[in-house]
Motif scaffolding. Structure first.
Motif, mmCIF file in Angstrom:
data_model
loop_
_atom_site.group_PDB
_atom_site.id
_atom_site.type_symbol
_atom_site.label_atom_id
_atom_site.label_comp_id
_atom_site.label_asym_id
_atom_site.label_seq_id
_atom_site.Cartn_x
_atom_site.Cartn_y
_atom_site.Cartn_z
ATOM 1 N N VAL A 112 15.774 -27.894 16.371
ATOM 2 C CA VAL A 112 16.011 -29.182 16.754
ATOM 3 C C VAL A 112 17.418 -29.381 17.300
ATOM 4 C CG1 VAL A 112 14.579 -30.037 14.839
ATOM 5 C CG2 VAL A 112 16.960 -29.712 14.291
ATOM 6 N N ARG A 113 18.150 -28.406 18.001
ATOM 7 C CA ARG A 113 19.486 -28.616 18.517
ATOM 8 C C ARG A 113 19.022 -29.071 20.041
ATOM 9 N NH1 ARG A 113 21.797 -22.966 18.865
ATOM 10 N NH2 ARG A 113 19.545 -22.427 18.968
ATOM 11 N N THR A 114 20.421 -29.472 20.766
ATOM 12 C CA THR A 114 20.024 -29.864 22.098
ATOM 13 C C THR A 114 19.858 -28.807 22.882
ATOM 14 O OG1 THR A 114 22.405 -29.805 22.528
ATOM 15 C CG2 THR A 114 21.734 -31.826 21.545
ATOM 16 N N ASP A 115 19.285 -29.025 24.054
ATOM 17 C CA ASP A 115 19.002 -28.022 25.138
ATOM 18 C C ASP A 115 20.187 -27.409 25.600
ATOM 19 O OD1 ASP A 115 16.324 -28.938 25.282
ATOM 20 O OD2 ASP A 115 16.423 -29.997 27.061
ATOM 21 N N ALA A 116 21.476 -28.088 25.671
ATOM 22 C CA ALA A 116 22.712 -27.583 25.873
ATOM 23 C C ALA A 116 23.065 -26.427 24.636
ATOM 24 C CB ALA A 116 23.827 -28.718 25.876
ATOM 25 N N GLU A 117 22.817 -27.011 23.617
ATOM 26 C CA GLU A 117 23.157 -25.883 22.490
ATOM 27 C C GLU A 117 22.438 -24.578 22.529
ATOM 28 O OE1 GLU A 117 24.276 -27.978 18.505
ATOM 29 O OE2 GLU A 117 22.581 -28.765 19.270
ATOM 30 N N ARG A 118 21.178 -24.803 22.708
ATOM 31 C CA ARG A 118 20.449 -23.330 22.796
ATOM 32 C C ARG A 118 21.019 -22.638 24.382
ATOM 33 N NH1 ARG A 118 16.877 -27.448 21.603
ATOM 34 N NH2 ARG A 118 15.872 -27.618 23.472
ATOM 35 N N ALA A 119 21.141 -23.297 25.206
ATOM 36 C CA ALA A 119 21.460 -22.701 26.543
ATOM 37 C C ALA A 119 22.916 -21.834 26.175
ATOM 38 C CB ALA A 119 21.659 -23.682 27.480
ATOM 39 N N TRP A 120 23.912 -22.440 25.521
ATOM 40 C CA TRP A 120 25.144 -22.073 25.708
ATOM 41 C C TRP A 120 25.518 -21.447 24.418
ATOM 42 C CZ3 TRP A 120 27.269 -27.846 25.875
ATOM 43 C CH2 TRP A 120 27.326 -28.115 27.354
ATOM 44 N N VAL A 121 24.678 -21.378 23.140
ATOM 45 C CA VAL A 121 25.078 -20.622 22.238
ATOM 46 C C VAL A 121 23.967 -19.392 21.794
ATOM 47 C CG1 VAL A 121 25.381 -20.768 19.626
ATOM 48 C CG2 VAL A 121 26.311 -22.682 21.202
ATOM 49 N N GLY A 122 22.640 -19.661 22.093
ATOM 50 C CA GLY A 122 21.691 -18.877 21.935
ATOM 51 C C GLY A 122 20.424 -19.589 21.403
ATOM 52 N N PHE A 123 19.316 -18.739 21.169
ATOM 53 C CA PHE A 123 18.146 -19.440 20.869
ATOM 54 C C PHE A 123 17.244 -18.403 20.080
ATOM 55 C CE2 PHE A 123 17.771 -17.837 25.082
ATOM 56 C CZ PHE A 123 16.441 -17.154 25.111
ATOM 57 N N VAL A 124 16.405 -18.853 19.376
ATOM 58 C CA VAL A 124 15.521 -17.773 18.790
ATOM 59 C C VAL A 124 14.254 -17.638 19.763
ATOM 60 C CG1 VAL A 124 14.059 -17.439 16.605
ATOM 61 C CG2 VAL A 124 16.132 -18.658 16.375
ATOM 62 N N PRO A 125 14.031 -16.529 20.046
ATOM 63 C CA PRO A 125 12.522 -16.326 20.928
ATOM 64 C C PRO A 125 11.372 -16.671 20.180
ATOM 65 C CG PRO A 125 13.962 -14.174 21.114
ATOM 66 C CD PRO A 125 14.610 -15.040 19.782
ATOM 67 N N GLY A 126 10.619 -17.477 20.979
ATOM 68 C CA GLY A 126 9.245 -18.117 20.371
ATOM 69 C C GLY A 126 9.694 -19.337 19.658
ATOM 70 N N ALA A 127 10.872 -19.701 19.353
ATOM 71 C CA ALA A 127 10.877 -21.240 18.640
ATOM 72 C C ALA A 127 10.458 -22.072 19.496
ATOM 73 C CB ALA A 127 12.446 -21.246 18.433
ATOM 74 N N HIS A 128 9.990 -23.143 18.733
ATOM 75 C CA HIS A 128 9.666 -24.467 19.578
ATOM 76 C C HIS A 128 11.018 -25.113 19.707
ATOM 77 C CE1 HIS A 128 5.347 -23.786 19.133
ATOM 78 N NE2 HIS A 128 5.683 -23.358 18.040
ATOM 79 N N ALA A 129 11.350 -25.708 21.070
ATOM 80 C CA ALA A 129 12.508 -26.338 21.237
ATOM 81 C C ALA A 129 12.157 -27.835 21.290
ATOM 82 C CB ALA A 129 13.025 -25.995 22.680
ATOM 83 N N LEU A 130 12.502 -28.536 20.172
ATOM 84 C CA LEU A 130 12.345 -30.091 19.978
ATOM 85 C C LEU A 130 13.650 -30.585 19.386
ATOM 86 C CD1 LEU A 130 10.316 -32.289 20.223
ATOM 87 C CD2 LEU A 130 9.483 -31.734 17.930
ATOM 88 N N ALA A 131 14.432 -31.009 20.221
ATOM 89 C CA ALA A 131 15.693 -31.878 20.110
ATOM 90 C C ALA A 131 15.682 -32.914 19.236
ATOM 91 C CB ALA A 131 16.530 -32.219 21.177
#
Length: 144
Positions: free
Chosen positions: A41-60
């Motif tokens: 549920v983080r922002t697109d910017a957070e996922r892009a800058w800090v990292g993300f979990v592969p396969g997680a659903h991005a829904l801010a």
């Protein structure tokens, strides 16, 4: 806060207004077994800058800039929970994910907050990532 040795099958901690709080390890075990969908549920910017979990659903939950509520959240989370799976909500520190889990629960879904979030609490120098969180626990993540 959980410890690095928290068993993956530990029971969720009870919570007010949503299904409960789970350790990052428990959430990942549920995702791997197919019991749950991981919702970042983080922002697109957070996922892009800090990292993300592969396969997680991005829904801010809130949108950058300004941190306004995401008007597409309800529809998106309902679609993710339509199959009856548990939803495990992930944010930076485990705060926004509580609000997102509460809203998903209001919509009739079984939603959990992931304790510590992606980055964990700040340390004595106000740096995140040293005192807990998804990355600290050694769970899968990537960075662009």
């Amino acid at each position: 806060m959980t410890s690095p040795t928290t068993p993956a099958n530990a029971h969720p901690a009870t919570a007010h207004g949503y299904a409960g709080d789970v350790s990052p390890e428990q959430a990942w075990a549920w995702v791997q077994s197919g019991e749950a969908e991981l919702v970042d549920v983080r922002t697109d910017a957070e996922r892009a800058w800090v990292g993300f979990v592969p396969g997680a659903h991005a829904l801010a939950w809130k949108q950058w800039p300004g941190m306004a509520m995401n008007p597409a959240f309800d529809e998106g989370v309902q679609a993710l929970g339509a199959g009856g799976k548990k939803l495990v909500m992930l944010c930076r520190s485990g705060v926004r994910s509580i609000a997102a889990a509460q809203r998903a629960t209001e919509l009739g879904l079984q939603a959990y907050n992931i304790l510590e979030g992606f980055e964990g609490d700040p340390d004595d120098q106000a740096h995140r990532g040293q005192k807990g969180g998804w990355r600290f626990r050694g769970l899968p993540w990537q960075q662009n």
